[in-house]
Design an enzyme around this catalytic site. Sequence first.
Site, PDB file in Angstrom:
ATOM      1  N   CYS A 106      15.495  -4.259 -57.328  1.00 23.04           N
ATOM      2  CA  CYS A 106      14.677  -3.285 -56.596  1.00 23.04           C
ATOM      3  C   CYS A 106      15.418  -1.998 -56.270  1.00 23.04           C
ATOM      4  O   CYS A 106      14.970  -1.224 -55.443  1.00 23.04           O
ATOM      5  CB  CYS A 106      14.152  -3.923 -55.316  1.00 23.04           C
ATOM      6  SG  CYS A 106      13.162  -5.381 -55.654  1.00 23.04           S
ATOM      7  N   CYS A 123      22.267 -10.805 -55.686  1.00 26.24           N
ATOM      8  CA  CYS A 123      21.453 -11.595 -54.766  1.00 26.24           C
ATOM      9  C   CYS A 123      22.145 -12.912 -54.396  1.00 26.24           C
ATOM     10  O   CYS A 123      22.620 -13.613 -55.289  1.00 26.24           O
ATOM     11  CB  CYS A 123      20.103 -11.874 -55.414  1.00 26.24           C
ATOM     12  SG  CYS A 123      18.893 -12.579 -54.284  1.00 26.24           S
TER      13      CYS A 123
END
Length: 176
Positions: A106, A123
């Site tokens: 993102c 992540c």
Amino acid sequence: MMSISNISLFLFAVLSAVNAFTPGLNSMRTFGGQRRGALSMAKDDGMTEEERAVAMDKAMKAMTSFSNKYLENTCTKLCSDKSVPAVVIKGLAEHKVSLGAPLCPCRFYDDKEKEAKDGYWNCPCVPMRERHECHCMLFLTEDNDFAGEETVSVLCLHYCRMKVPLFQKLARLFRL
């Protein structure tokens, strides 16, 4: 009539999806799968379409499993709109296959390979680990307006393997 929150969620999903599937300047792909201007080789260079599909399926399962475990361990929840975690998980899987690390899909990166090696935005990213702030809206705290009731992701593969362009799907989802 759409509410402001639905419009903002739609725009977030569109921008996230564009960035998730648009390689950085150092890893631009041509239609033939060859890289232009790449300074280093991506992990998926040299893979056939079949090998890449198998690697993507494996990465999708791994990222879904990781997400479920992380949701459980951090007492966070998924976004109420299931297309958001589906798109984010697919972006993480794409980066796992192409970069070897689940780089946040993102964000925009000038050099994705460098960022993946650095690890800050892999992540779960540092802001998520330190402050429970997930820019992607994959892991939401209970006080977040977009947090749903579900704490387990059963990845909707139809979102990830749609044959209709993503923008059309999102537009239909939000009735634009």
